[in-house]
Design a protein around this motif. Structure first.
Motif, PDB file in Angstrom:
ATOM      1  N   TYR A   1     -23.663 -44.355  86.065  1.00  0.00           N
ATOM      2  CA  TYR A   1     -24.406 -44.041  84.839  1.00  0.00           C
ATOM      3  C   TYR A   1     -25.080 -42.422  85.115  1.00  0.00           C
ATOM      4  O   TYR A   1     -25.110 -41.698  84.458  1.00  0.00           O
ATOM      5  N   TYR A   2     -25.704 -42.526  86.333  1.00  0.00           N
ATOM      6  CA  TYR A   2     -26.225 -41.218  86.795  1.00  0.00           C
ATOM      7  C   TYR A   2     -25.301 -40.280  87.206  1.00  0.00           C
ATOM      8  O   TYR A   2     -25.394 -38.984  87.049  1.00  0.00           O
TER       9      TYR A   2
ATOM     10  N   LYS B   1     -24.084 -38.278  84.200  1.00  0.00           N
ATOM     11  CA  LYS B   1     -25.173 -37.351  83.602  1.00  0.00           C
ATOM     12  C   LYS B   1     -25.352 -35.925  84.512  1.00  0.00           C
ATOM     13  O   LYS B   1     -25.964 -35.169  84.101  1.00  0.00           O
TER      14      LYS B   1
ATOM     15  N   ASN C   1     -19.022 -38.480  77.469  1.00  0.00           N
ATOM     16  CA  ASN C   1     -19.630 -39.568  78.245  1.00  0.00           C
ATOM     17  C   ASN C   1     -19.704 -40.941  77.644  1.00  0.00           C
ATOM     18  O   ASN C   1     -20.474 -40.928  76.373  1.00  0.00           O
TER      19      ASN C   1
ATOM     20  N   LYS D   1     -23.456 -44.762  78.044  1.00  0.00           N
ATOM     21  CA  LYS D   1     -24.968 -44.338  77.449  1.00  0.00           C
ATOM     22  C   LYS D   1     -26.067 -45.112  77.877  1.00  0.00           C
ATOM     23  O   LYS D   1     -27.168 -44.681  77.739  1.00  0.00           O
TER      24      LYS D   1
END
Length: 560
Positions: free
Chosen positions: A350-351, A354, A361, A364
């Protein structure tokens, strides 16, 4: 001397020699308390004899010498434990290098105990065992069994023991047939080609005065009914389910009535599944009556679980189930590491997505990453979600590798447990049902010669109370033989010293008064001034032996 400190042990025909001080190293054991008074001591050979396993004793004696107990690989584990218990040693003192090999037999014994509970053998129980199971043992011994008590075990074996008789095999075949038909029918009735559209029955009126909805002028009744068509399974599936359900109800009722323990019958998981699957049939009945079942329709999925009833007829399925039970610890570790990896890699991906600008992506949130992580770690890979950045791809590669290692490590343990259960089951099926009985042998014990000891004590008392006569000194070498059978009184015509008499038994007895009177009279007539009463002497001989061991009597020593 060094020879006095050594001791010889004969174990199973093999002689071992060691020092007495060596056996004292481990106190409170059998070898540390050896004395010559034991029954297994041989004074001729100067050794102790033990009818035990010589191979195990070699390790036992080495334990006394070095203080380290090793396990011989050519000996079965229970035999090794039995031998250690005989010698008074603790089996937990086995060295770590041999512990893994030694403890295998304990796992084998636990496996055999589980197989005994599974009752995989086709051997029919005896009449006493069946009576004990149903609580009729006392009535069986008294011969007071009623007709129902005789019939109940037979019906129970007919429905619960498929291998008990030919009729039981037929009943088991019928049960398996209806289980398969029920499951197949449940699956096929969801196929679109086997479903039919049935119009909804509406109670309609044309003037709007009836209980149903009013129809305005120019409206079409056929068009209204066409909008209310419902998709239902073919009617033939209902009757198939009805026939199967009738059999299941009869079978469940009979098994409940003739069960040895109603409480255990109700608590059985297979019987609970059978009852729930039987009750789920009535959801179809409610649908045919026009009732809205709603979520209760999903309750009919319990019928699939009827397949677990096949475990009563298939030993392989029972072995598989108990394999998972035996591997519960490994399966728990597998689930724990999977959950740990899923949470870690879902957060990382997830990180990671980002960190760079990524308009595509798909991660979410972390919960969406959990789905991607579990699909990746189990090597399924649907492809609906995938990282697009380089950092995300690196995290995905680590997730895939961790999943492979996590799943692959416990699998060999599960396979090993299944192989162990299956191999023992096959071995038990080839073993003879009845074993030859071996009678236990009692160890010899030294008998105490109570009679001889009492005679010796009485002789010593007689010596102190009657000093004028010769004491009766018994040297009985024949145990319970009668003394009177061996007494031989020699001629007293000459008082000259004679040669020592040889024999196995030498006894000195006081002469009776009637033998002393003529002897004293003859002595007074010949030499009154030198008349000295000689000490009477009686020698005992064994009549059936011609030669003996030449022992001088005390009387001969005095005369010489």
């Amino acid at each position: 001397m060094d020879g006095e400190n050594r001791i010889i042990l004969n174990v199973g025909g093999i002689r071992y020699e060691t020092y007495k001080a060596t056996l004292k190293k481990i106190p409170a054991t059998r070898l540390s308390r050896l004395t010559e008074a034991l029954a297994n001591y041989d004074p001729v050979l100067n050794e102790y004899f033990f009818d035990r396993h010589p191979g195990v004793f070699a390790q036992v004696l080495n334990y006394y010498r070095t203080g380290k107990l090793h396990y011989p690989t050519d000996v079965c584990g229970p035999l090794f434990e039995e031998e250690l218990e005989f010698w008074g040693l603790d089996s937990n003192q086995v060295e770590p290098c041999c512990w893994s090999t030694y403890s295998v037999h304990r796992d084998t014994q636990s496996t055999l105990a589980i197989l005994d509970k599974l009752e995989l053998d086709d051997e029919q129980p005896s009449e006493e065992a069946i009576a004990r199971l149903f609580g009729f043992e006392e009535a069986l011994l008294n011969g007071e069994l009623t007709c129902w008590q005789r019939t109940k075990p037979k019906i129970w074996a007919l429905f619960d023991e498929p291998s008990s008789s030919t009729g039981a095999k037929i009943v088991a075949g019928i049960s398996v047939f209806f289980i398969c038909i029920s499951v197949i029918s449940f699956c096929l009735k969801t196929h679109p080609g086997l479903r039919v559209e049935i119009p909804a029955i509406l109670n309609l009126t044309t003037n709007g005065t009836g209980p149903g909805p009013a129809i305005s002028n120019g409206s079409s009744l056929d068009g209204l009914l066409l909008d209310e068509l419902q998709d239902h399974a073919h009617e033939a599936f209902f009757y198939v389910e009805l026939v199967c359900n009738v059999w299941f109800i009869i079978e469940l009722t009979v098994r409940l009535v003739v069960s040895p323990s109603i409480v255990q019958f109700i608590r059985s998981p297979v019987n609970i599944i059978d009852l729930a699957a039987t009750l789920s049939f009535y959801t179809d009945v409610c649908q045919r009556m026009g009732e809205q079942t709603g979520l209760l329709e999903a309750f009919s999925i319990v019928r699939i679980l009827r397949l677990f009833k096949l475990t009563r007829h298939s030993p392989g399925l029972r072995i598989l189930i108990h394999t998972f039970k035996a591997s519960a610890r490994e399966l728990t570790l597998l689930v724990f590491f999977l959950v740990l990896g899923i949470v870690v890699f879902a957060s990382l991906v997830y990180y990671a997505e980002k960190l760079q600008d990524n308009p595509d992506n798909q991660f979410k949130s972390i919960p969406l990453g959990l789905w991607w992580a579990i699909v990746t770690m189990t090597t399924v890979g649907y492809g609906d979600m995938a990282p697009k950045t380089y950092v995300g791809m690196f995290v995905g590669a680590l997730c895939a590798l961790a999943g492979v290692l996590t799943i692959a490590l416990p699998v060999p343990v599960i396979v090993s447990n299944f192989s162990m259960f299956y191999s023992h089951t096959q071995a038990r099926s080839k073993l003879p049902k009845k074993r030859r009985r071996v009678l236990p042998v009692e160890q010899p014990r030294r008998k105490r010669e109570v009679g001889v000891a009492n005679r010796r004590v009485n002789a010593m008392k007689h010596q102190h109370t009657q000093p004028a006569t010769h004491p009766a000194i018994f040297k009985d070498a024949f145990g319970g033989a009668k003394i009177g059978d061996f007494i031989n009184v020699p001629q007293l015509s000459s008082l000259q010293p004679r040669q020592p008499t040889t024999g196995n038994v030498d006894l000195l007895l006081p002469l009776q008064p009637k033998l002393l009177v003529p002897l004293v009279a003859e002595r007074r007539e010949s030499k009154p001034e030198e008349m000295v009463l000689p000490e009477p002497k009686v020698t005992l001989h064994c009549a059936d032996q011609s030669a003996a061991s030449g022992n001088n009597t005390p009387g001969d020593d005095d005369e010489s």
